[in-house]
Design an enzyme around this catalytic site. Structure first.
Site, PDB file in Angstrom:
ATOM      1  N   ASP A 259       0.967  -1.091  -0.015  1.00 26.03           N
ATOM      2  CA  ASP A 259      -0.032   0.083  -0.185  1.00 26.03           C
ATOM      3  C   ASP A 259       1.020   1.161   0.118  1.00 26.03           C
ATOM      4  OD1 ASP A 259      -2.110  -1.772   0.359  1.00 26.03           O
ATOM      5  OD2 ASP A 259      -1.971  -1.562   2.638  1.00 26.03           O
TER       6      ASP A 259
ATOM      7  N   GLU B  64     -11.371   0.140  -3.118  1.00 28.57           N
ATOM      8  CA  GLU B  64     -10.515   0.502  -2.074  1.00 28.57           C
ATOM      9  C   GLU B  64      -9.187   1.276  -2.758  1.00 28.57           C
ATOM     10  OE1 GLU B  64      -9.404  -3.075   0.145  1.00 28.57           O
ATOM     11  OE2 GLU B  64      -8.044  -3.640  -1.484  1.00 28.57           O
TER      12      GLU B  64
HETATM   13  O1  FUB Z   1      -3.212  -3.465   3.464  1.00 29.12           O
HETATM   14  C1  FUB Z   1      -4.362  -3.799   3.795  1.00 29.12           C
HETATM   15  C2  FUB Z   1      -5.349  -3.409   3.096  1.00 29.12           C
HETATM   16  O2  FUB Z   1      -5.108  -4.405   1.632  1.00 29.12           O
HETATM   17  C3  FUB Z   1      -5.362  -2.009   2.673  1.00 29.12           C
HETATM   18  O3  FUB Z   1      -5.910  -1.011   3.383  1.00 29.12           O
HETATM   19  C4  FUB Z   1      -5.975  -2.338   1.227  1.00 29.12           C
HETATM   20  O4  FUB Z   1      -5.888  -1.096   0.273  1.00 29.12           O
HETATM   21  C5  FUB Z   1      -5.471  -3.409   0.794  1.00 29.12           C
HETATM   22  O5  FUB Z   1      -4.306  -3.120   0.080  1.00 29.12           O
END
Ligand code: FUB
Length: 328
Positions: free
Chosen positions: A25, A231
């Site tokens: 991320d 996301e």
């Molecule tokens: O790293 C945890 C979660 O997985 C992140 O917040 C999301 O964007 C995904 O990459």
């Protein structure tokens, strides 16, 4: 779930930026000529894997920096640990950072003691921390994956959101319902939330509003659209336009849209990064010395979805904000 390296995976400009810790991320910022990278710090804590991502059980953040592409990547060690955040119980997911004056800000999501994802902020006099967290999460902000965009006029905006494990579907009218409520497939998809930050970047200056993604005809992307928001929000200004990059989740791609305001609407433009090894995909784009780069992660080294490595690739950018990964 993609287990092997997909045939069309990008030629990474680098191998994993760091070895010895798992990172994911990545949010990139160039300050005073140095590229600062704010990733999640993946760990295998033994948390049971489930559909809400309990296996992503991160407990601290490390900050990375590079002064040149050929130079070493410095891991500055623990910048913030969960035990130093009074309101946070678990799962320090994807962070971002900002700078204003002499202060550096780390924005991060975590589950509170009731299991609800909230957004926190911590400050430091140094980009690598250590950061000191505010005692309470940011009022009015929620879900996961905070990203902060600062416009040319100095205004900063916080965008957040993630469906399924990110709990966006449990919020209605800025209230947590605790109930998973998804729109019907032909209705507009759930939208990430955006709000302008206060001058000190520690609170929202206004209630959040939906950041709407539309197709070429101006219609909001429907819940059934494989490119609807999932996301990993990121906003940058590219060639004078606002670019919104995000993960489309179960389509396993980083995609982007272009707009004329940080609030949107953003018109869907296309895929920037196809599926990588691992279930998740998440990244940021950053201009460094006149060259645009994509920071992203994959699970190629570990072969396990929740133990990821951050990589970089170079981008080619057109005058209208269209982008693609350089393959050679
Ligand atoms: O790293 C945890 C979660 O997985 C992140 O917040 C999301 O964007 C995904 O990459």
């Amino acid at each position: 779930r993609p287990a092997d390296r997909p045939a069309d995976a990008p030629a990474a400009l680098t191998g994993p930026l760091v070895e010895g810790i798992w990172t994911a991320d990545p949010s990139g910022h160039v300050w005073d000529g140095t590229l600062w990278v704010y990733p999640s710090h993946d760990e295998d804590t033994g948390a049971t894997a489930d559909d809400t991502g309990s296996q992503y059980d991160m407990r601290d953040y490390h900050v990375l920096s590079l002064t040149s592409l050929d130079g070493p990547v410095v891991d500055h060690g623990v910048a913030l640990a969960i035990e130093d955040v009074p309101w946070a119980a678990r799962q320090l997911w994807a962070p971002d950072a900002a700078r204003k004056g002499d202060t550096y800000y780390l924005f991060f999501p975590a589950k509170d003691h009731d299991g609800v994802f909230r957004i926190g902020v911590a400050t430091s006099a140094h980009p690598a921390g250590p950061f000191v967290a505010e005692p309470e999460p940011i009022a009015g902000a929620y879900s996961i994956d905070p990203a902060v965009f600062t416009d040319d006029d100095g205004s900063s905006y916080l965008v957040t959101g993630g469906i399924l494990g990110g709990q966006l579907q449990r919020w209605r009218d800025d209230r947590y319902t605790g109930v998973d409520a998804y729109p019907a497939l032909d209705e507009p998809a759930l939208a990430p939330r955006i709000a302008r930050l206060s001058d000190d970047l520690l609170s929202l200056a206004e209630p959040t509003r939906p950041l709407v993604l539309v197709d070429d005809t101006g219609r909001p992307l429907a819940a059934r659209d494989p490119n609807r928001f999932f996301e990993g929000a990121w906003i940058s200004k590219v060639a004078g336009r606002y670019v919104f990059m995000y993960s489309n989740g179960d389509s396993h791609q980083l995609v982007y849209a272009i707009g004329d305001s940080p609030y949107g609407p953003f018109t869907y433009r296309g895929v920037l990064l196809g599926p990588v090894t691992g279930w998740t995909t998440h990244g940021s784009i950053v201009e460094w010395d006149g060259v645009w780069y994509l920071l992203y992660h994959d699970a190629e080294t570990s072969g396990r979805d929740h133990l990821r490595s951050v990589r970089m690739a170079q981008l080619d950018v057109d005058d209208d904000g269209s982008m693609r990964i350089r393959r050679s």
